[in-house]
Design an enzyme around this catalytic site. Sequence first.
Site, mmCIF file in Angstrom:
data_model
loop_
_atom_site.group_PDB
_atom_site.id
_atom_site.type_symbol
_atom_site.label_atom_id
_atom_site.label_comp_id
_atom_site.label_asym_id
_atom_site.label_seq_id
_atom_site.Cartn_x
_atom_site.Cartn_y
_atom_site.Cartn_z
ATOM 1 N N PHE A 147 -2.824 3.585 -6.622
ATOM 2 C CA PHE A 147 -2.993 4.773 -7.824
ATOM 3 C C PHE A 147 -4.214 5.246 -8.019
ATOM 4 O O PHE A 147 -4.364 6.493 -8.441
ATOM 5 C CB PHE A 147 -2.435 3.990 -9.258
ATOM 6 N N LYS A 148 -5.373 4.749 -7.367
ATOM 7 C CA LYS A 148 -6.724 5.467 -7.574
ATOM 8 C C LYS A 148 -6.924 6.610 -6.923
ATOM 9 O O LYS A 148 -8.003 7.283 -7.309
ATOM 10 C CB LYS A 148 -7.811 4.345 -7.414
#
Length: 588
Positions: free
Chosen positions: A123-124
């Site tokens: 997700f980063k």
Amino acid sequence: MASDKPARYSSTRWHDPSAQQYFSFEDVVLKGLASDGGLFHPVTIPDVSQVYLSWKELSFSDLAFQVIRPFMSAAEISDTDLKSIVDQSYSVFHHPDTVPLISLDASKDLHLLELFHGPSFAFKDIALQFLGNLFEFFLVRQNRELSPGQSRHHLTVIGATSGDTGSAAIYSLRGRKDVSIFIMFPDGKVSPVQEAQMTTVLDPNVHNLSIKGTFDDCQDMVKALFADAEMNKSHHLAAVNSINWARILAQITYYFSAYFQLLKHNPNFPSNDSVQFVVPTGNFGDILAGFYAKRMGLPIAKLVISTNENDILHRFWKTGTYSKKKAPPQEAEGGGFAQDGVKAHEDGVKETLSPAMDILVSSNFERLLWELAFQYEKALDEAASTVNSESMPSSSAVADNEPAVQRAGRKINTWFSTLKKTGSFTVQEPEILAAARAIFTTHRVSDAETSATIQACYRGEIIERKGYVLDPHTAVGVAAALRQIQQQQPRPIGEDGIKTDDQSQNQEKVKMHTIALATAHPAKFAKAVDVALKGEESFDFARVLPREFVGLVEREKRVRKVDPRTGLEGIRNIIVDEVRREKEGDGC
């Protein structure tokens, strides 16, 4: 629409009138951490409650532009430049929807937001692709404006990672001119795939430092470097960790995207239906973005914090005390297993199946506390203005006319100074705790429950969708989501356990839609998934393995192992030497 009025940011710990109070968006992005040790936050949060529904048909990139635009002025970044930055950031994702929403169980109204379709499969990427392009935009502009003979601006990006931040940051900055990136990670405490994703990047501007210790040791080193005024001046340090406001800003978008996808899945969405987000979190950045989305006007009913056995956040919501120390057994329970209550950590971080969440101190929690403390102090001022002097609040700060923002900063500074000295602090104001509990709730998930959730979801025993493979961090979130849904089921009210007609009419239940966040691809944590699904005849890991991971761990690597005795001075010298070599190689 963009505003020509500069957006203003300040530090969560600002309380000294002689210190600089306001900073521009560019300052905030390039500095990362305030010089007083605080985190930057927007002075005002835009209200989009009257316009956000007009965005529901936009692509993710166009939606990101609308969400991000109000947080900076057109004088800093024009519409054209911002649109270019955003488009470039999300053009590298593997899925056409960027962050697709899928249904796990229609009967439970349980959905999963897949955030792992970026270059590093975590997700980063959503935040760090944006941040990397911002760094380049500001550097190119600064160097274009140099006078003849002036040295080029060079940015030294420093980060600590428990796994996913490192690879996402490296993928966003590899090969970029005038940028060096140094990533510190705890030796032996990230997954083999995560380590390989970082260390197989051989670009000369990428430097991996494997530190003997924990993620918190790495994060403390990063904070100490940012507190070094001379180092900041000579090397222009910038942060990629979620202490950098731009990361939180970018993540706000996917809360709006999830809500709009839910509307598309339910075209007759009743206006009184509610939505809650369940977020597996360690450093509190992911769920903090949801808080800002709610503050902007997105109708989020509840934000559910899901922690593993490193449960400092869970214990705070239960007790009001933010402590690195061991919790009493009754405060550590909640995972649903007999052994769960005795696993609270006394001597440091507990290693779990979800290592990216193995964090002792959640940095971004400070931003939430500032928001809550500021609202509390403003309420004191408002109360004081409506009563006569005899019934004013007893707070000497109010009596002395110290502004609410200053009192809030002083409160934050005191709390976190106490944390540094003693390992804990307690929020005494019941109004602040009540405000936190009104917005958030928490669940703590054990390793045993994490593994069981991966297995039971794959079998279709606890969700309708069969054959779905969760990574262990997402499993922490799904386990908490299922527990949250169960707790929200209607319960009998009458003494005999049967509702009367009047009770049934008064207990008409608002439908709650639950969205859990999937934070990483399961292939990044193959060991935990293999253990959970061992013996499942239909499971073949090769079917979920991205082609980018095939042979990854066997590739050439470049990493520097750092002895803990090296200390801050040693790390500083490593950075100085490597940046010097880079510049010499570039002919700078």
